[in-house]
Write a protein that holds these residues in place. Structure first.
Motif, PDB file in Angstrom:
ATOM      1  N   ARG A  29     -15.897   8.515   5.820  1.00  9.47           N
ATOM      2  CA  ARG A  29     -15.554   9.017   6.929  1.00  9.47           C
ATOM      3  C   ARG A  29     -15.944   7.561   7.862  1.00  9.47           C
ATOM      4  O   ARG A  29     -15.046   7.299   8.879  1.00  9.47           O
ATOM      5  CB  ARG A  29     -16.449  10.003   7.904  1.00  9.47           C
ATOM      6  N   LYS A  30     -16.953   6.787   7.688  1.00  5.90           N
ATOM      7  CA  LYS A  30     -17.212   5.756   8.384  1.00  5.90           C
ATOM      8  C   LYS A  30     -16.291   4.658   8.100  1.00  5.90           C
ATOM      9  O   LYS A  30     -16.075   3.566   8.759  1.00  5.90           O
ATOM     10  CB  LYS A  30     -18.545   5.243   8.092  1.00  5.90           C
ATOM     11  N   THR A  56     -11.177  -0.554  10.784  1.00  6.81           N
ATOM     12  CA  THR A  56     -11.872   0.472  11.872  1.00  6.81           C
ATOM     13  C   THR A  56     -13.089  -0.038  12.487  1.00  6.81           C
ATOM     14  O   THR A  56     -13.886  -0.801  11.838  1.00  6.81           O
ATOM     15  CB  THR A  56     -11.845   1.812  11.243  1.00  6.81           C
ATOM     16  N   ASP A  89     -26.954   3.553   3.090  1.00  6.68           N
ATOM     17  CA  ASP A  89     -27.338   3.722   4.473  1.00  6.68           C
ATOM     18  C   ASP A  89     -27.690   2.462   5.323  1.00  6.68           C
ATOM     19  O   ASP A  89     -27.043   2.358   6.352  1.00  6.68           O
ATOM     20  CB  ASP A  89     -28.524   4.797   4.382  1.00  6.68           C
ATOM     21  N   ILE A  97     -19.858   7.903   2.416  1.00  7.07           N
ATOM     22  CA  ILE A  97     -19.703   6.945   3.702  1.00  7.07           C
ATOM     23  C   ILE A  97     -18.196   7.010   4.187  1.00  7.07           C
ATOM     24  O   ILE A  97     -17.611   6.336   5.080  1.00  7.07           O
ATOM     25  CB  ILE A  97     -19.919   5.665   3.287  1.00  7.07           C
ATOM     26  N   MET A 100     -24.417   0.585   6.025  1.00  8.58           N
ATOM     27  CA  MET A 100     -23.452   1.028   6.866  1.00  8.58           C
ATOM     28  C   MET A 100     -24.241   0.875   8.482  1.00  8.58           C
ATOM     29  O   MET A 100     -23.742   0.594   9.448  1.00  8.58           O
ATOM     30  CB  MET A 100     -23.344   2.521   6.773  1.00  8.58           C
ATOM     31  N   ILE A 156     -17.116   0.414  13.497  1.00  5.41           N
ATOM     32  CA  ILE A 156     -18.039   1.325  13.208  1.00  5.41           C
ATOM     33  C   ILE A 156     -19.390   0.918  13.920  1.00  5.41           C
ATOM     34  O   ILE A 156     -20.132  -0.043  13.842  1.00  5.41           O
ATOM     35  CB  ILE A 156     -18.245   0.680  11.577  1.00  5.41           C
ATOM     36  N   GLY A 157     -19.444   1.722  15.006  1.00  3.82           N
ATOM     37  CA  GLY A 157     -20.701   1.277  15.982  1.00  3.82           C
ATOM     38  C   GLY A 157     -20.109   0.238  16.692  1.00  3.82           C
ATOM     39  O   GLY A 157     -19.095   0.018  17.185  1.00  3.82           O
ATOM     40  N   SER A 176      -7.852   3.991  12.972  1.00  5.08           N
ATOM     41  CA  SER A 176      -7.684   2.871  12.228  1.00  5.08           C
ATOM     42  C   SER A 176      -6.409   2.120  12.528  1.00  5.08           C
ATOM     43  O   SER A 176      -5.258   2.659  12.700  1.00  5.08           O
ATOM     44  CB  SER A 176      -7.638   3.245  10.504  1.00  5.08           C
ATOM     45  N   GLU A 216     -23.121  -0.747  11.801  1.00  5.68           N
ATOM     46  CA  GLU A 216     -23.065  -0.048  13.172  1.00  5.68           C
ATOM     47  C   GLU A 216     -23.881  -0.709  14.119  1.00  5.68           C
ATOM     48  O   GLU A 216     -23.607  -0.795  15.588  1.00  5.68           O
ATOM     49  CB  GLU A 216     -23.820   1.315  12.985  1.00  5.68           C
TER      50      GLU A 216
END
Length: 613
Positions: free
Chosen positions: A159-160, A224, A130, A157, A133, A226-227, A208, A137
């Motif tokens: 999906r992220k 991709t 957490d 994770i 990631m 991520i935030g 992506s 973000e």
């Protein structure tokens, strides 16, 4: 006396005098060339510039420091090997890098790092996914450099990471490049079985960017958002290999905005065992094809062909000489029958007249080694003492001085790419100006035998400058290694042997015409793909290797572009810049677009600016 005979005799005398004068002038010019070449090279680099010639940008210490963190599992060999490969790649990129065990990541302040690279497959070992990631973000850069295990941690994770569906593990082969993540690599495919990965069947979301897929169309490398940050994922296991460092550098570069890193920008062509004694032996194949002896073939066919290729595709040959092919490792070493001064005179002069260089391969082709494993594997004799090595080398030194008294050799290529510590010391004793060792970058035919190098300057001051490929043709695996090397460090370094033509194992049953056609094709492709690479001799490239090793760079990203600061600036330096923006104003640098969105930057001062729009 008959007037015709008198006239004929005088004409012969006059012509003889003219020829002798021409030879004298040519020898004088050649001698001047040898003196000038060595004087220039020694004072330009291998004499080691004093610290007064180096400069440091005034704002260097105030500029931002990019620091990377590599997370790994020391209890897994694959993870540890991958970590080491990534760390070396990052060091070539001139970024600061730290290592941490996955179990200790919880004690690390991630905000201190620009990029975090995961070299661990079992993400459950990390424990703070957490937090990791969240780091991405909030604007950090993440790179998962090996295929993650499909477990609860991955499902937490995935999906992220741009994945919409996880499938089963699969063994994939080959690589197809969808982008120019490797320079001039877009749409190129490498289908050979030398590329194999343990991958996971995945489906990716539409946001992506897929840089590479396998021959089975399984996504291998993608990035991709991520935030506010970026994440790159490699869905395979091949990044443990040095030959894939370009992919590592590319994954890092493309996941950053306006990424810039130094390169050597060199192209070097070696001829091992040259000049060499070309003994007056017969070859049925050569005699049938050319009606010549072996020495005549090399003089009339092979060498003119090699010179033609050099002229056509911008090559400077570095030949590394062998005095004799005897197998002596004990004195006395004098071997007048096995030595051919004429070979060194003819081909040595030709090398230098064509902007090339003479280096050292050895007294003979017995590698400076005393290991039983090495000598038995190569069927060589062991050298039992440094004193014997020194005695043999002194004979080579005298041999060279007799013919080229003003020429100093700077480059040593170990026979069969094998060199012991004792051999290294012997070379330094006899040739104090021998500053460059050129062996191999990749493991040779038997693991643990070759002297495998990284580019750099060793503790004893010797410049480590490995060769990257060999042979008159390029296999698919060679092409893969080549494109990765150019993409990561901006270097091409290749070697051939004259006697490959005569060796049935090495020539694979090919004629010289076939081998020469492949050699031309290879050099033609290199020239076409990377025309910006600077052709150099080994010594010239060694100087660049030294400067590349010693320079430090820091980059500040501003609203208007890039400001760069160099510590250890001694002259023009070269960088690769990846950016999707238009280049506007340049200060103390120049740029050349070498691929879409990729530029070679020539930096002319210790501080430079690149305006981007």
């Amino acid at each position: 006396m008959d007037r015709n005979n008198y006239f004929r005799r005088n004409l012969i005398i006059v012509l003889t005098i003219i020829v002798l004068l021409a030879i004298s002038v040519d020898l004088t010019r050649s001698q001047f060339l040898y003196q000038k070449t060595n004087h220039t090279l020694l004072n330009d680099g291998l004499g080691y510039r004093s610290s007064k010639t180096e400069s440091k940008a005034a704002d260097f210490d105030r500029a931002a420091v990019e620091r990377y963190l590599v997370v790994y599992n020391p209890d897994e060999d694959a993870s540890d090997t991958l970590k080491n490969n990534i760390v070396q790649t990052v060091r070539y990129l001139k970024r600061e890098v730290d290592e941490v065990k996955a179990s200790d990541l919880k004690h690390v302040s991630l905000e201190n790092y620009d990029t975090v690279i995961i070299a661990e497959r079992d993400l459950s070992d990390i424990g703070i996914l957490d937090k990791l990631m969240l780091y991405g973000e909030q604007g950090g850069h993440l790179f998962f450099a090996t295929r993650p295990e499909v477990n609860d941690a991955m499902y937490q994770i995935y999906r992220k990471l741009g994945i919409v569906e996880l499938g089963a593990y699969v063994t994939t082969t080959g690589v197809k490049l969808n982008t120019n993540i490797l320079l001039q690599g877009k749409d190129k495919s490498f289908s050979g079985n030398f590329i194999s990965n343990s991958s996971t069947h995945v489906q990716l979301d539409k946001t992506s960017t897929i840089h590479a897929i396998s021959s089975e169309h399984v996504p291998l490398l993608w990035e991709t958002g991520i935030g506010k940050g970026k994440v790159a994922v490699f869905n395979g296991t091949m990044l443990v290999d040095k030959a894939s460092r370009g992919l590592i550098a590319g994954a890092i570069a493309t996941s950053h905005e306006d990424y810039m890193y130094p390169i050597m920008n060199t192209k070097v062509a070696f001829i091992d065992d040259f000049p060499t004694p070309f003994y007056n032996v017969e070859s049925q194949e050569i005699h049938k094809a050319y009606n010549r002896t072996v020495p005549a073939f090399y003089r009339d066919i092979w060498w003119p062909d090699m010179l033609q290729t050099a002229k056509k595709y911008d090559l400077k040959y570095t030949g590394v000489l062998i005095k004799t092919y005897n197998d002596k490792v004990e004195p006395p070493f004098d071997d007048p029958k096995g030595t051919q001064q004429s070979s060194l005179i003819i081909y040595g002069r030709e090398l230098l007249k064509n902007a090339g260089e003479i280096g050292l391969h050895g007294y003979n082709h017995q590698s400076f080694a005393n290991s039983v494993k090495v000598t038995e594997t190569l069927d060589y004799k062991p050298w039992t003492s440094i004193s014997n090595m020194v005695a043999a080398l002194q004979l080579v030194k005298s041999y060279m001085e007799q013919i080229f008294p003003s020429y100093e050799m700077h480059t040593y290529v170990p026979p069969s790419n094998v060199l012991s510590d004792e051999g290294r010391e012997a070379i330094k004793q006899v040739f104090p100006n021998m500053k460059i060792i050129s062996s191999v970058y990749h493991e040779d035919f038997v693991a643990g035998i070759a002297y495998v190098q990284e580019f750099g300057v060793a503790k004893d001051g010797m410049i480590e400058m490995p060769r990257l490929s060999s042979g008159y043709g390029m296999s698919e695996s060679d092409q893969w290694a080549m494109i990765n090397a150019v993409s990561s460090i901006g270097a091409f370094s290749h070697f051939v042997h004259p006697d490959d033509v005569l060796d049935s194992k090495r020539n694979g049953g090919r004629t010289w015409e076939e081998m020469y056609r492949e050699y031309n094709d290879m050099m033609s492709k290199i020239k076409a793909m990377y025309p910006w690479l600077r052709s150099m001799t080994a010594t010239e490239s060694g100087i660049e290797t030294m400067h590349y090793t010693q320079e430090k760079i820091r980059i500040d990203h501003t609203q208007d572009g890039i400001k760069g600061y160099v510590d250890g600036f001694t002259g023009d330096l070269y960088y690769l810049l990846r950016t999707d923006k238009k280049i506007k104003i340049l200060k103390d640098c120049s740029v050349e677009e070498v691929d879409k969105g990729v530029y070679v930057v020539r930096v002319k001062q210790n501080k430079f600016e690149i305006g981007l729009d």
